[in-house]
Scaffold this active site. Structure first.
Site, mmCIF file in Angstrom:
data_model
loop_
_atom_site.group_PDB
_atom_site.id
_atom_site.type_symbol
_atom_site.label_atom_id
_atom_site.label_comp_id
_atom_site.label_asym_id
_atom_site.label_seq_id
_atom_site.Cartn_x
_atom_site.Cartn_y
_atom_site.Cartn_z
ATOM 1 N N ASN A 101 -2.885 12.963 -4.347
ATOM 2 C CA ASN A 101 -4.067 13.380 -5.114
ATOM 3 C C ASN A 101 -4.548 14.768 -4.699
ATOM 4 O O ASN A 101 -4.878 15.607 -5.546
ATOM 5 C CB ASN A 101 -5.198 12.369 -4.930
ATOM 6 N N ASP A 156 0.856 -1.187 0.000
ATOM 7 C CA ASP A 156 0.000 0.000 0.000
ATOM 8 C C ASP A 156 0.892 1.237 0.000
ATOM 9 O O ASP A 156 1.840 1.333 0.792
ATOM 10 C CB ASP A 156 -0.905 0.006 1.229
ATOM 11 N N ASP A 184 -2.369 9.192 -10.735
ATOM 12 C CA ASP A 184 -2.357 8.100 -11.723
ATOM 13 C C ASP A 184 -0.932 7.801 -12.174
ATOM 14 O O ASP A 184 -0.550 6.640 -12.347
ATOM 15 C CB ASP A 184 -3.211 8.478 -12.934
ATOM 16 N N HIS A 188 -5.389 14.274 -9.462
ATOM 17 C CA HIS A 188 -5.543 12.834 -9.733
ATOM 18 C C HIS A 188 -4.690 12.353 -10.901
ATOM 19 O O HIS A 188 -4.292 11.182 -10.930
ATOM 20 C CB HIS A 188 -7.021 12.517 -9.987
ATOM 21 N N GLU A 194 -4.834 2.297 -4.171
ATOM 22 C CA GLU A 194 -3.370 2.368 -4.190
ATOM 23 C C GLU A 194 -2.764 1.141 -3.513
ATOM 24 O O GLU A 194 -1.633 1.158 -3.053
ATOM 25 C CB GLU A 194 -2.879 3.643 -3.504
#
Length: 294
Positions: free
Chosen positions: A177, A169, A186, A182, A212
């Site tokens: 973000n 994680d 990405d 975002h 994530e």
């Protein structure tokens, strides 16, 4: 199959579809020659005719590595060459004004069916990969996770071989973000999966488990080896310098990893949960670290 992006897979399918169309056009021309007795194309009478039709020209100059390096691609080439051997026999009989027997026609049709089967099998496999792949990162999606892990668990039980899981994680990913947008997030996800793929073996698998969060499956890996690989992944993720498109910012992230074994004595879901719990202990102990269940 090695990892490829969704775009690469779609390009390979489009290229294959164009080759299929070229072959069907050649087949229509062949039927016209056999039925109407019009002259055959000289290239179709050559011993290397399979290299001169449009499909053969495509096959010999395929531009997509995904197709060129695929094991089924060789089988397709063999089937195409054999089909042309029987086609050449029929065309030569027509050119010599001789009759074509049903046996000779059946041989050609059987070879043609074999080639078409190889084409469709290859196309179907590529399509299945797209359906099981996360479109953003190229990792596997969760749809294929449990069936694959149950298969690996059964292998572990039958052969006594180890299989390790690692839950990864990204730490404080929400801040990426929130602060950078975002699209930057990405880019971090894509870069991280590429980073992990560079460390893992071709037959290991990366699944996008959540936003994530990624689950890694490493068949044939002992607990000690799994810990070592997880530490390498942890360091590699932290060493990334990620620059989102159109941005001057260099982003750095860290990851917490939990490692557990795919234990045949418990359910697959329980093994996943063990890796997940270990990962959360890593979060609790300060993040950017590996914690093992064992």
């Amino acid at each position: 199959m090695p990892p490829f992006t969704t775009q690469e897979l779609q390009s390979a399918i489009a290229e294959l579809d164009q080759a299929i169309f070229s072959h069907e056009q050649w087949y229509k021309s062949l039927l016209r020659i056999l039925i109407s007795r019009v002259p055959a194309e000289p290239a179709d009478l050559r011993p290397d005719a399979h290299q001169h039709c449009r499909f053969g020209q495509w096959y010999g100059n395929v531009s997509t590595a995904l197709l060129r390096d695929h094991p089924a691609f060789i089988s397709l080439g063999d089937a195409h060459e054999k089909m042309h051997v029987y086609a050449r026999t029929l065309l030569q009989l027509v050119s010599d004004n001789k009759p074509v027997t049903t046996g000779q026609l059946d041989q050609f049709e059987n070879a043609l069916d074999k080639m078409r089967l190889e084409i469709q099998s290859l196309r179907h496999e590529l399509s299945e990969v797209i359906q099981s792949q996360d479109p953003l990162t190229g990792a596997q999606n969760r749809a294929s996770l449990l069936p694959w892990l149950r298969e690996q668990q059964a292998l572990s039980q039958r052969r006594g071989q180890h299989c390790a899981l690692a839950m990864l994680d990204l730490d404080h990913f929400k801040q990426v973000n929130d602060k950078h947008g975002h699209l930057a997030g990405d880019r971090v996800l894509i870069s991280t999966v590429q980073c992990l793929q560079a460390i893992l073996r071709p037959y290991d698998r990366i699944y996008r488990y959540g936003g994530e969060e990624f689950l890694l499956c490493m068949p044939g890996t002992t607990p000690e080896e799994a810990r070592e690989v997880a530490e390498r992944m942890c360091h590699a993720v932290a060493a990334q310098r990620i620059q989102p498109n159109g941005s001057d910012h260099i982003l750095q992230v860290t990851a917490s990893l939990g490692v557990a074994m795919l234990d045949p004595s418990r359910s697959v879901e329980a093994s996943i949960e063990a890796a997940d719990n270990a990962m959360y202990r890593g979060k609790k102990f300060g993040r950017n670290r590996v914690v093992t269940e064992y």
